[in-house]
Design a protein around this motif. Structure first.
Motif, PDB file in Angstrom:
ATOM      1  N   TRP A 456     -35.092 -15.359  -5.870  1.00  0.00           N
ATOM      2  CA  TRP A 456     -35.216 -16.128  -4.393  1.00  0.00           C
ATOM      3  C   TRP A 456     -33.763 -16.201  -3.962  1.00  0.00           C
ATOM      4  CZ3 TRP A 456     -32.792 -20.907  -4.042  1.00  0.00           C
ATOM      5  CH2 TRP A 456     -32.436 -21.400  -5.348  1.00  0.00           C
ATOM      6  N   ILE A 457     -32.791 -15.736  -4.431  1.00  0.00           N
ATOM      7  CA  ILE A 457     -31.308 -16.041  -3.887  1.00  0.00           C
ATOM      8  C   ILE A 457     -30.458 -14.983  -4.487  1.00  0.00           C
ATOM      9  CG2 ILE A 457     -30.645 -17.408  -5.881  1.00  0.00           C
ATOM     10  CD1 ILE A 457     -28.930 -18.937  -3.903  1.00  0.00           C
ATOM     11  N   SER A 458     -29.621 -14.618  -3.515  1.00  0.00           N
ATOM     12  CA  SER A 458     -28.595 -13.673  -3.718  1.00  0.00           C
ATOM     13  C   SER A 458     -27.192 -14.359  -2.999  1.00  0.00           C
ATOM     14  CB  SER A 458     -28.951 -12.278  -3.096  1.00  0.00           C
ATOM     15  OG  SER A 458     -29.205 -12.267  -1.735  1.00  0.00           O
ATOM     16  N   TYR A 459     -26.211 -14.092  -3.551  1.00  0.00           N
ATOM     17  CA  TYR A 459     -24.906 -14.779  -2.975  1.00  0.00           C
ATOM     18  C   TYR A 459     -23.700 -13.812  -3.556  1.00  0.00           C
ATOM     19  CZ  TYR A 459     -24.195 -16.429  -7.761  1.00  0.00           C
ATOM     20  OH  TYR A 459     -24.101 -16.321  -9.234  1.00  0.00           O
ATOM     21  N   ASP A 460     -22.616 -13.952  -2.681  1.00  0.00           N
ATOM     22  CA  ASP A 460     -21.412 -13.208  -2.909  1.00  0.00           C
ATOM     23  C   ASP A 460     -20.222 -14.082  -2.425  1.00  0.00           C
ATOM     24  OD1 ASP A 460     -20.421 -10.249  -3.667  1.00  0.00           O
ATOM     25  OD2 ASP A 460     -19.187 -11.011  -1.890  1.00  0.00           O
ATOM     26  N   VAL A 461     -19.316 -14.393  -3.366  1.00  0.00           N
ATOM     27  CA  VAL A 461     -18.087 -15.289  -2.623  1.00  0.00           C
ATOM     28  C   VAL A 461     -17.072 -14.390  -3.179  1.00  0.00           C
ATOM     29  CG1 VAL A 461     -16.764 -17.296  -2.925  1.00  0.00           C
ATOM     30  CG2 VAL A 461     -19.452 -17.223  -3.213  1.00  0.00           C
ATOM     31  N   ARG A 462     -15.834 -14.369  -2.233  1.00  0.00           N
ATOM     32  CA  ARG A 462     -14.723 -13.627  -2.609  1.00  0.00           C
ATOM     33  C   ARG A 462     -13.395 -14.160  -2.005  1.00  0.00           C
ATOM     34  NH1 ARG A 462     -15.689  -7.991  -3.168  1.00  0.00           N
ATOM     35  NH2 ARG A 462     -17.662  -7.465  -2.932  1.00  0.00           N
ATOM     36  N   LEU A 463     -12.354 -14.419  -3.007  1.00  0.00           N
ATOM     37  CA  LEU A 463     -11.357 -15.126  -2.219  1.00  0.00           C
ATOM     38  C   LEU A 463     -10.105 -14.160  -2.564  1.00  0.00           C
ATOM     39  CD1 LEU A 463     -11.594 -18.664  -3.924  1.00  0.00           C
ATOM     40  CD2 LEU A 463     -12.031 -17.878  -1.649  1.00  0.00           C
ATOM     41  N   VAL A 464      -9.152 -13.941  -1.716  1.00  0.00           N
ATOM     42  CA  VAL A 464      -7.763 -12.927  -2.011  1.00  0.00           C
ATOM     43  C   VAL A 464      -6.825 -14.055  -1.530  1.00  0.00           C
ATOM     44  CG1 VAL A 464      -6.768 -10.999  -1.540  1.00  0.00           C
ATOM     45  CG2 VAL A 464      -8.963 -11.090  -1.899  1.00  0.00           C
ATOM     46  N   LYS A 465      -5.573 -14.103  -2.283  1.00  0.00           N
ATOM     47  CA  LYS A 465      -4.443 -14.720  -1.814  1.00  0.00           C
ATOM     48  C   LYS A 465      -3.191 -13.957  -2.494  1.00  0.00           C
ATOM     49  CE  LYS A 465      -1.910 -17.720  -0.094  1.00  0.00           C
ATOM     50  NZ  LYS A 465      -1.685 -19.238  -0.432  1.00  0.00           N
ATOM     51  N   THR A 466      -2.696 -13.300  -1.522  1.00  0.00           N
ATOM     52  CA  THR A 466      -1.251 -12.882  -1.790  1.00  0.00           C
ATOM     53  C   THR A 466      -0.056 -13.047  -1.023  1.00  0.00           C
ATOM     54  OG1 THR A 466      -1.694 -10.968  -0.244  1.00  0.00           O
ATOM     55  CG2 THR A 466      -2.513 -10.774  -2.612  1.00  0.00           C
ATOM     56  N   ASP A 467       1.102 -13.124  -1.743  1.00  0.00           N
ATOM     57  CA  ASP A 467       2.141 -13.359  -0.938  1.00  0.00           C
ATOM     58  C   ASP A 467       2.644 -12.204  -0.109  1.00  0.00           C
ATOM     59  OD1 ASP A 467       2.657 -15.830  -2.674  1.00  0.00           O
ATOM     60  OD2 ASP A 467       3.755 -14.919  -4.047  1.00  0.00           O
ATOM     61  N   LYS A 468       3.697 -12.631   0.680  1.00  0.00           N
ATOM     62  CA  LYS A 468       4.368 -11.836   1.811  1.00  0.00           C
ATOM     63  C   LYS A 468       4.422 -10.297   1.498  1.00  0.00           C
ATOM     64  CE  LYS A 468       7.460 -11.201   5.396  1.00  0.00           C
ATOM     65  NZ  LYS A 468       8.760 -11.701   6.062  1.00  0.00           N
ATOM     66  N   ASP A 469       5.211 -10.256   0.482  1.00  0.00           N
ATOM     67  CA  ASP A 469       5.754  -8.851  -0.152  1.00  0.00           C
ATOM     68  C   ASP A 469       5.090  -8.425  -1.325  1.00  0.00           C
ATOM     69  OD1 ASP A 469       7.574  -8.419   2.272  1.00  0.00           O
ATOM     70  OD2 ASP A 469       8.909  -9.601   1.058  1.00  0.00           O
ATOM     71  N   PHE A 470       3.882  -8.932  -1.551  1.00  0.00           N
ATOM     72  CA  PHE A 470       3.246  -8.340  -3.004  1.00  0.00           C
ATOM     73  C   PHE A 470       2.927  -6.849  -2.594  1.00  0.00           C
ATOM     74  CE2 PHE A 470      -0.766  -7.643  -5.438  1.00  0.00           C
ATOM     75  CZ  PHE A 470      -0.256  -8.314  -6.546  1.00  0.00           C
ATOM     76  N   PRO A 471       3.203  -6.175  -3.585  1.00  0.00           N
ATOM     77  CA  PRO A 471       3.138  -4.463  -3.117  1.00  0.00           C
ATOM     78  C   PRO A 471       1.904  -4.030  -3.737  1.00  0.00           C
ATOM     79  CG  PRO A 471       4.307  -4.982  -5.300  1.00  0.00           C
ATOM     80  CD  PRO A 471       3.990  -6.283  -4.644  1.00  0.00           C
ATOM     81  N   GLY A 472       0.783  -4.747  -3.850  1.00  0.00           N
ATOM     82  CA  GLY A 472      -0.536  -4.135  -4.322  1.00  0.00           C
ATOM     83  C   GLY A 472      -1.106  -3.776  -3.224  1.00  0.00           C
ATOM     84  N   TYR A 473      -2.654  -3.829  -3.205  1.00  0.00           N
ATOM     85  CA  TYR A 473      -3.634  -2.961  -2.101  1.00  0.00           C
ATOM     86  C   TYR A 473      -3.610  -4.148  -1.128  1.00  0.00           C
ATOM     87  CZ  TYR A 473      -7.707  -1.585   0.335  1.00  0.00           C
ATOM     88  OH  TYR A 473      -8.585  -0.977   1.234  1.00  0.00           O
ATOM     89  N   TYR A 474      -3.389  -5.356  -1.457  1.00  0.00           N
ATOM     90  CA  TYR A 474      -3.469  -6.571  -0.478  1.00  0.00           C
ATOM     91  C   TYR A 474      -2.026  -7.241  -0.318  1.00  0.00           C
ATOM     92  CZ  TYR A 474      -8.592  -6.386  -0.733  1.00  0.00           C
ATOM     93  OH  TYR A 474      -9.736  -6.124  -0.702  1.00  0.00           O
ATOM     94  N   HIS A 475      -1.663  -7.606   0.632  1.00  0.00           N
ATOM     95  CA  HIS A 475      -0.211  -8.272   0.736  1.00  0.00           C
ATOM     96  C   HIS A 475      -0.464  -9.427   2.076  1.00  0.00           C
ATOM     97  CE1 HIS A 475       0.534  -4.858   3.659  1.00  0.00           C
ATOM     98  NE2 HIS A 475       1.375  -5.681   4.070  1.00  0.00           N
ATOM     99  N   ASP A 476       0.285 -10.217   2.240  1.00  0.00           N
ATOM    100  CA  ASP A 476       0.423 -11.212   2.984  1.00  0.00           C
ATOM    101  C   ASP A 476      -0.804 -11.478   3.697  1.00  0.00           C
ATOM    102  OD1 ASP A 476       1.815 -12.739   4.748  1.00  0.00           O
ATOM    103  OD2 ASP A 476       2.361 -11.138   6.466  1.00  0.00           O
ATOM    104  N   LEU A 477      -1.774 -12.243   2.818  1.00  0.00           N
ATOM    105  CA  LEU A 477      -3.091 -12.204   3.144  1.00  0.00           C
ATOM    106  C   LEU A 477      -3.826 -13.428   2.604  1.00  0.00           C
ATOM    107  CD1 LEU A 477      -5.678 -11.269   4.513  1.00  0.00           C
ATOM    108  CD2 LEU A 477      -6.075  -9.973   2.262  1.00  0.00           C
ATOM    109  N   ASN A 478      -4.278 -14.262   3.330  1.00  0.00           N
ATOM    110  CA  ASN A 478      -5.239 -15.496   2.671  1.00  0.00           C
ATOM    111  C   ASN A 478      -6.756 -15.395   3.289  1.00  0.00           C
ATOM    112  OD1 ASN A 478      -6.318 -17.798   1.527  1.00  0.00           O
ATOM    113  ND2 ASN A 478      -4.815 -19.017   2.626  1.00  0.00           N
ATOM    114  N   PHE A 479      -7.626 -14.826   2.092  1.00  0.00           N
ATOM    115  CA  PHE A 479      -8.885 -14.362   2.726  1.00  0.00           C
ATOM    116  C   PHE A 479     -10.059 -15.130   1.834  1.00  0.00           C
ATOM    117  CE2 PHE A 479     -12.675 -11.696   1.978  1.00  0.00           C
ATOM    118  CZ  PHE A 479     -13.089 -11.321   3.539  1.00  0.00           C
TER     119      PHE A 479
END
Length: 580
Positions: A456-479
């Motif tokens: 009876w329920i489905s859910y999806d929670v996502r958090l992403v936090k990276t520093d300004k010069d983080f060289p991965g896929y995400y950078h300079d992001l608070n999501f």
């Protein structure tokens, strides 16, 4: 009804010119004063008065605004205008020199074509004029255009075999396209009548105007006695607006085996296609060879290949890129080479299309792998080297390490630890922490996903936090994002969605903006007959001198009904947009 503002901007560029006359004398001192006064008079007499307003428009439309030019001098002046537009924008009207008599004003209309692929954001149009009397001085008025976010999805079936023998697997390929101008997440669900269908990714993330190929593998039953017309459906739901649901289907004939005789040969079906595409009296031909099959009698391995050449996309909008790839998979081993989507983990590399080679090996509870790739369609070539090692700690718990080295303008490295825990059958927790190094600067980041599905329920929670010069896929992001669907009965559902995104965390003024957005949506629906949703969007610039700040509130009513061969849907939006 939902209001779109396309306001005529009355920006005034006012030029005042004074003519100074004095009786000419031979006195040297008075002549010097006279010369100074004549040279300085136009500079001090000219004055610019501009009222800058913000317009709103959707991508792919034509926007019209106005600039008011006034000649406040005692003589006739000729104005030479210039229009400076954002990259890719095209003027509909051409600007040419025009003259104005003393104290005369003229409203100059500007019509601009906005490209359909323009991302959401604020863009500036600059209107510059020079006068015949002071050609070295530039007078300017500007208009800020807010491109509204557009959520639009498209799904279509691309290819599938015409028929397949009972007991064998076949692949049906679909194409999912984000027709909007903002990055969106799409949930994919299959519906298969009688056979088991498997899809590799249940949620894909697409940038604006991006298309991704979705292969769906179907395992047919071996004990069929009659021919079956198998229908496979793929549903794509936009998580940012779950009222946007698209569907595509394929039809494959599954024929029974003629006799239970052991096969004495191996099948390797190969398709050969010759395409021709053209545009503007230019045409090009393209040859494609594709196939799949097995090298073993028990079908424990699988080989797939695709060779398409030459490239025709630059010749026609209907053309395709040249592409070459070869994949081989067997029990405990996988090899892939050519043009592929290479992925590692959420923090390191979610997926990048490039040309390269990679392999994965499973050794009991341990799985290791790696890849090397470089970009195909960008110059200079960017390279990636990645590797991973995962181990099953216990039933439902996996721990692993990931490493990625990137060579772009500079070299960078990312090392991450990742853990995945499955609990309560259909629920999963995925957490990853990464440390990156770029230009000898250490940067951190983490990503977390919690998702599940019950009756009876489905859910999806996502958090992403990276520093300004983080060289991965995400950078300079608070999501942060949260999706929740409640279905207390077969036909009743309640939906909720929240997303907050912040970039330019260091408030670097060289980046022009520090965008922050917050989005809420709540809704209730009964089957496909009727639904009601409320959503609100808040967008602002967090720099000390913000360039925009606005809020949008929308109520959407939707109704629909499906008959045996046709479906009808209608929706209406009521809302307001406010500049704060």
């Amino acid at each position: 009804m939902y209001s779109e503002l396309n306001t005529l901007l009355n920006s005034e560029v006012i030029v005042r010119q004074s003519v100074v006359t004095y009786p000419v004398r031979r006195d040297r001192i008075f002549f010097a004063l006279l010369l100074t006064a004549v040279l300085c008079a136009p500079a001090y007499a000219q004055k610019v008065e501009a009222v800058t307003q913000t317009l709103q428009a959707k991508p792919g439309t034509i926007m019209t605004t106005g600039i008011r030019v006034t000649n406040a001098s005692p003589g006739r002046l000729t104005f030479e205008p210039e229009l400076h537009l954002p990259k890719g924008w095209r003027p509909i009207t051409r600007e040419s020199p025009f003259g104005l008599d003393p104290q005369q004003s003229d409203a100059r209309l500007i019509s601009v074509s906005i490209p359909p692929e323009t991302p959401a954001g604020v863009y500036t149009i600059r209107y510059i004029v020079k006068t015949s009397s002071t050609p070295t001085q530039v007078l300017e008025a500007s208009v800020d255009v807010n491109i509204l976010p557009v959520l639009l999805l498209e799904i279509r079936h691309l290819e599938a075999p015409r028929y397949v023998v009972a007991g064998k697997t076949y692949t049906s390929t679909f194409g999912v396209t984000n027709k909007g101008n903002v990055k969106s997440s799409v949930r994919l669900v299959t519906r298969s009548e009688g056979f088991v269908a498997r899809i590799d990714e249940s949620i894909v993330v697409l940038a604006g105007r991006e298309t991704k190929l979705i292969p769906v593998t179907v395992q047919t039953a071996a004990d069929l006695e009659d021919r079956v017309h198998h229908t496979l459906e793929l549903f794509a739901t936009l998580l940012e607006d779950t009222t946007i649901v698209m569907r595509a289907s394929s039809l494959v004939d599954v024929v029974p085996r003629v006799a239970a005789v052991e096969e004495r040969y191996l099948e390797l079906p190969i398709s050969l296609r010759l395409r021709q595409a053209g545009q503007n009296n230019v045409s090009a031909q393209q040859l494609e060879v594709a196939g799949y099959g097995t090298f073993t009698q028990d079908h424990r391995d699988r080989i797939e290949f695709l060779f398409r050449s030459p490239e025709t996309q630059t010749k026609s909008a209907f053309g395709q890129r040249d592409e070459y790839k070869l994949n081989y998979q067997t029990s405990g081993f996988e090899l892939y080479a050519g043009d592929q989507n290479f992925s590692l983990s959420p923090l390191t590399e979610v997926g990048r299309f490039g040309s390269g080679v990679g392999a994965n090996v499973s050794l009991g509870s341990l799985k290791v792998g790696g890849f090397f790739n470089e970009t195909r369609y960008y110059s200079p070539k960017n390279k990636e080297v990645g590797g991973f090692a995962n181990v099953s700690v216990s039933d439902g718990i996996t721990a692993g390490i990931n490493y990625l080295k990137k060579t772009e303008q500079t070299q960078s490295e990312v090392f991450s630890l990742r853990g995945i825990a499955n609990f309560l059958r259909n629920n999963e927790l995925d957490f990853e922490y990464g440390i990156g190094s770029k230009d000898e600067i250490k940067q951190n980041g983490y990503a977390m996903r919690l998702g599940g599905r019950e009756r009876w329920i489905s859910y999806d929670v996502r958090l992403v936090k990276t520093d300004k010069d983080f060289p991965g896929y995400y950078h300079d992001l608070n999501f942060t994002s949260l999706t929740m669907n409640l279905q207390p009965s077969a036909n009743t559902r309640f939906e909720a969605y929240f997303q907050e995104e912040e970039r330019n965390l260091g408030r670097d003024t060289n980046q022009v903006y520090a965008p922050h957005s917050r989005f809420y949506q709540f809704g209730v629906g009964y089957s496909n007959l009727a639904s009601l949703h409320f959503r609100t969007t808040h967008q602002e610039d967090l720099l000390p001198v913000p360039k925009y700040r606005r809020k949008e509130d929308v109520i959407q009513a939707r109704t629909g009904y499906s008959f045996e061969s046709v479906s009808f849907y209608a929706n209406a939006d009521f809302g307001t947009t406010t500049d704060l």
